[in-house]
Design a protein around this motif. Structure first.
Motif, PDB file in Angstrom:
ATOM      1  N   LYS A  23      23.841 -11.064   2.762  1.00  0.00           N
ATOM      2  CA  LYS A  23      25.050 -10.706   2.006  1.00  0.00           C
ATOM      3  C   LYS A  23      24.123  -9.804   1.135  1.00  0.00           C
ATOM      4  N   PRO A  24      25.000  -8.707   0.350  1.00  0.00           N
ATOM      5  CA  PRO A  24      24.459  -7.654  -0.444  1.00  0.00           C
ATOM      6  C   PRO A  24      23.541  -8.333  -1.627  1.00  0.00           C
ATOM      7  N   SER A  25      24.254  -9.510  -2.338  1.00  0.00           N
ATOM      8  CA  SER A  25      23.583 -10.008  -3.466  1.00  0.00           C
ATOM      9  C   SER A  25      22.520 -10.883  -3.055  1.00  0.00           C
ATOM     10  N   GLU A  26      22.539 -11.350  -1.878  1.00  0.00           N
ATOM     11  CA  GLU A  26      21.081 -12.011  -1.656  1.00  0.00           C
ATOM     12  C   GLU A  26      19.966 -11.065  -1.370  1.00  0.00           C
ATOM     13  N   LEU A  27      20.613  -9.990  -0.720  1.00  0.00           N
ATOM     14  CA  LEU A  27      19.459  -8.845  -0.380  1.00  0.00           C
ATOM     15  C   LEU A  27      18.604  -8.331  -1.446  1.00  0.00           C
ATOM     16  N   LEU A  28      19.688  -8.196  -2.681  1.00  0.00           N
ATOM     17  CA  LEU A  28      19.047  -7.500  -3.766  1.00  0.00           C
ATOM     18  C   LEU A  28      18.135  -8.682  -4.588  1.00  0.00           C
ATOM     19  N   ASN A  29      18.545  -9.839  -4.562  1.00  0.00           N
ATOM     20  CA  ASN A  29      17.726 -10.884  -5.046  1.00  0.00           C
ATOM     21  C   ASN A  29      16.187 -11.011  -4.472  1.00  0.00           C
ATOM     22  N   VAL A  30      16.327 -10.816  -3.047  1.00  0.00           N
ATOM     23  CA  VAL A  30      14.897 -10.916  -2.196  1.00  0.00           C
ATOM     24  C   VAL A  30      14.207  -9.785  -2.850  1.00  0.00           C
ATOM     25  N   ILE A  31      14.710  -8.458  -2.962  1.00  0.00           N
ATOM     26  CA  ILE A  31      14.046  -7.466  -3.225  1.00  0.00           C
ATOM     27  C   ILE A  31      13.400  -7.380  -4.677  1.00  0.00           C
ATOM     28  N   GLU A  32      14.271  -7.916  -5.674  1.00  0.00           N
ATOM     29  CA  GLU A  32      14.066  -8.121  -7.043  1.00  0.00           C
ATOM     30  C   GLU A  32      12.849  -8.941  -7.148  1.00  0.00           C
ATOM     31  N   ALA A  33      12.973 -10.108  -6.314  1.00  0.00           N
ATOM     32  CA  ALA A  33      11.799 -11.267  -6.376  1.00  0.00           C
ATOM     33  C   ALA A  33      10.391 -10.595  -6.044  1.00  0.00           C
ATOM     34  N   GLU A  34      10.419  -9.751  -4.972  1.00  0.00           N
ATOM     35  CA  GLU A  34       9.252  -9.261  -4.438  1.00  0.00           C
ATOM     36  C   GLU A  34       8.868  -8.056  -5.292  1.00  0.00           C
ATOM     37  N   PHE A  35       9.538  -7.327  -5.706  1.00  0.00           N
ATOM     38  CA  PHE A  35       9.188  -6.037  -6.660  1.00  0.00           C
ATOM     39  C   PHE A  35       9.853  -5.913  -7.706  1.00  0.00           C
ATOM     40  N   GLY A  36       9.733  -6.803  -8.713  1.00  0.00           N
ATOM     41  CA  GLY A  36      10.678  -6.897  -9.950  1.00  0.00           C
ATOM     42  C   GLY A  36      10.362  -5.731 -10.678  1.00  0.00           C
ATOM     43  N   ASP A  37       9.184  -5.427 -11.124  1.00  0.00           N
ATOM     44  CA  ASP A  37       8.869  -4.313 -12.187  1.00  0.00           C
ATOM     45  C   ASP A  37       9.447  -3.139 -11.603  1.00  0.00           C
ATOM     46  N   PHE A  38       9.375  -2.849 -10.163  1.00  0.00           N
ATOM     47  CA  PHE A  38       9.551  -1.533  -9.739  1.00  0.00           C
ATOM     48  C   PHE A  38      10.996  -1.148  -9.467  1.00  0.00           C
ATOM     49  N   ILE A  39      11.691  -2.004  -9.611  1.00  0.00           N
ATOM     50  CA  ILE A  39      13.247  -1.833  -9.340  1.00  0.00           C
ATOM     51  C   ILE A  39      13.701  -1.668 -10.759  1.00  0.00           C
ATOM     52  N   LEU A  40      14.124  -0.312 -10.983  1.00  0.00           N
ATOM     53  CA  LEU A  40      14.814  -0.145 -12.356  1.00  0.00           C
ATOM     54  C   LEU A  40      16.187  -0.400 -12.621  1.00  0.00           C
ATOM     55  N   GLU A  41      16.840  -0.351 -11.047  1.00  0.00           N
ATOM     56  CA  GLU A  41      18.209  -0.611 -11.436  1.00  0.00           C
ATOM     57  C   GLU A  41      18.668  -1.058 -10.023  1.00  0.00           C
ATOM     58  N   SER A  42      19.604  -2.094 -10.120  1.00  0.00           N
ATOM     59  CA  SER A  42      20.409  -2.400  -8.624  1.00  0.00           C
ATOM     60  C   SER A  42      21.760  -2.743  -9.090  1.00  0.00           C
ATOM     61  N   SER A  43      22.531  -2.497  -7.861  1.00  0.00           N
ATOM     62  CA  SER A  43      23.853  -2.976  -7.911  1.00  0.00           C
ATOM     63  C   SER A  43      24.422  -3.222  -6.701  1.00  0.00           C
ATOM     64  N   ASP A  44      25.333  -4.327  -6.555  1.00  0.00           N
ATOM     65  CA  ASP A  44      26.095  -4.660  -5.234  1.00  0.00           C
ATOM     66  C   ASP A  44      27.742  -4.448  -5.357  1.00  0.00           C
ATOM     67  N   GLN A  45      27.894  -3.643  -6.589  1.00  0.00           N
ATOM     68  CA  GLN A  45      29.505  -3.642  -6.855  1.00  0.00           C
ATOM     69  C   GLN A  45      30.055  -2.592  -6.134  1.00  0.00           C
ATOM     70  N   GLY A  46      29.473  -1.615  -5.746  1.00  0.00           N
ATOM     71  CA  GLY A  46      29.768  -0.102  -5.207  1.00  0.00           C
ATOM     72  C   GLY A  46      30.309  -0.472  -3.699  1.00  0.00           C
ATOM     73  N   PHE A  47      30.344   0.551  -2.966  1.00  0.00           N
ATOM     74  CA  PHE A  47      30.644   0.640  -1.661  1.00  0.00           C
ATOM     75  C   PHE A  47      29.413   0.150  -0.823  1.00  0.00           C
ATOM     76  N   ASP A  48      28.380   0.389  -1.398  1.00  0.00           N
ATOM     77  CA  ASP A  48      27.382  -0.069  -0.636  1.00  0.00           C
ATOM     78  C   ASP A  48      26.185  -0.551  -1.752  1.00  0.00           C
ATOM     79  N   PRO A  49      25.322  -1.639  -1.444  1.00  0.00           N
ATOM     80  CA  PRO A  49      24.394  -1.996  -2.461  1.00  0.00           C
ATOM     81  C   PRO A  49      23.233  -0.825  -2.480  1.00  0.00           C
ATOM     82  N   TYR A  50      22.675  -0.696  -3.753  1.00  0.00           N
ATOM     83  CA  TYR A  50      21.713   0.287  -4.001  1.00  0.00           C
ATOM     84  C   TYR A  50      20.650  -0.349  -4.810  1.00  0.00           C
ATOM     85  N   ILE A  51      19.591   0.328  -4.688  1.00  0.00           N
ATOM     86  CA  ILE A  51      18.465   0.004  -5.705  1.00  0.00           C
ATOM     87  C   ILE A  51      17.925   1.284  -5.909  1.00  0.00           C
ATOM     88  N   VAL A  52      17.654   1.245  -7.433  1.00  0.00           N
ATOM     89  CA  VAL A  52      16.543   2.509  -7.896  1.00  0.00           C
ATOM     90  C   VAL A  52      15.237   1.942  -8.078  1.00  0.00           C
TER      91      VAL A  52
END
Lengths: 173, 167
Positions: free
Chosen positions: A2-31
């Motif tokens: 799921k998009p929310s799980e996906l973002l959680n995994v990425i943020e756990a791995e690269f917490g400091d380097f992810i400036l922004e993330s969202s799963d509210q739009g059409f597709d989940p994105y990370i900055v």
């Protein structure tokens, strides 16, 4: 995944380097921070939970405050999609290439270089893709002004309709 | 049977220009060259419905055998150099038909950063065909106009330098 799980995994791995993330739009994105783009890309491609094996498309946009370069990723195996964005400054739009991670990025990066002037470091063949090789400037930047002449060809054409409408507008005032 | 008897029905008095132009207009060959969607309509015009073959208008795959060229589609700045090169390879006498809004003025894409605003910036045009794209009938009309132009031309009396100045 799921998009929310996906973002959680990425943020756990690269917490400091992810400036922004969202799963509210059409597709989940990370900055992502530009310096960390390669590390994140390798993780997204090779990790067992991610397996993003396909680069759908890559785009560039001039957002006035910054230049944005984004990569749309898809996993054929796990059937999930993610957008990775990078925000670059106007003064020095420079970011590492991902063309060796996903081969499809090669020409997309050349296009972004051609039209927006984004400099992809260590790209194997960073030439203009669409405009002529001796063209000056990058046409999709907001402050771009096209040249009056190119190879002796006049690039301006008089528009008689426009003149008439301007006159009418003046009369109304 | 005397000579005069034969001559009555078999002689025709005319000028050399007329005869040459008559033969010339009967076999106008065009360069098979398309730039965009107009090219599809150009191919239609060559098809059986508005059969261009009946005017002796046949496509050629090389500019060296072509008498005229259709500029069929949007001429981009990058392509303009190549079009000019093809035009320079064509032998005299040569003509050009600008087909559709894009090659007339730039059309819909006039304000685009990559589009040449009208093909007449780089080569002389004999007939402009309006439309987006023009129908095959309109294209046939353009060829009829070109045929008229060829018929009226006094080509033999022109010096070579004159021809080059014109083009």
């Amino acid at each position: 995944m799921k998009p929310s799980e996906l973002l959680n995994v990425i943020e756990a791995e690269f917490g400091d380097f992810i400036l922004e993330s969202s799963d509210q739009g059409f597709d989940p994105y990370i900055v992502v921070e530009p310096d960390a783009l390669r590390d994140v890309s390798f993780f997204l491609r090779d990790d067992e939970r991610m397996k993003f094996d396909f680069l759908r498309t890559s785009l560039g946009t001039d957002k006035i405050d910054f230049i944005e370069s984004l990569f749309v990723l898809y996993s054929y195996e796990l059937k999930h999609q993610l957008i990775v964005k990078v925000e670059l400054s106007h003064k020095n739009p420079e970011v590492d290439t991902v063309s060796d991670i996903w081969k499809a990025a090669n020409w997309y990066e050349r296009e972004s270089y051609d039209l927006l002037g984004i400099n992809y470091k260590d790209h194997p063949d960073l030439r203009r893709l669409m405009m002529p090789h001796d063209w000056v400037g990058h046409p999709l930047l907001k402050d771009y002004k096209s040249p009056k002449k190119y190879h002796g060809m006049d690039l301006y054409r008089f528009n008689p309709v426009l003149k008439v409408t301007k006159k009418k507008a003046k009369k109304k005032k | 049977m005397s000579f005069y008897h034969k001559a009555e029905s078999n002689f025709l008095v005319t000028t050399l220009d007329e005869v040459l132009n008559y033969t010339r207009k009967g076999s106008l060959w065009y360069l098979f060259f398309g730039l965009a969607c107009c090219a599809i309509e150009m191919m239609q015009a060559g098809g059986p419905r508005t059969d261009l073959d009946r005017f002796g208008v046949v496509f050629r795959a090389t500019p060296r055998q072509a008498d005229f060229i259709f500029i069929a589609g949007t001429p981009t700045i990058k392509m303009a150099d190549r079009i000019k090169r093809l035009w320079d390879q064509m032998p005299y006498p040569k003509y050009a038909i600008s087909m559709g809004s894009c090659s007339n003025t730039g059309g819909l894409f006039q304000k685009g950063y990559s589009v040449l605003n009208g093909i007449d910036k780089i080569l002389p045009i004999d007939v402009y065909v309006p439309g987006c794209p023009p129908r095959p009938e309109a294209l046939t009309e353009a060829i009829l106009i070109l045929r008229e132009k060829v018929q009226k031309e006094k080509f033999l009396r022109k010096e070579e330098s004159e021809l080059i100045e014109e083009a």
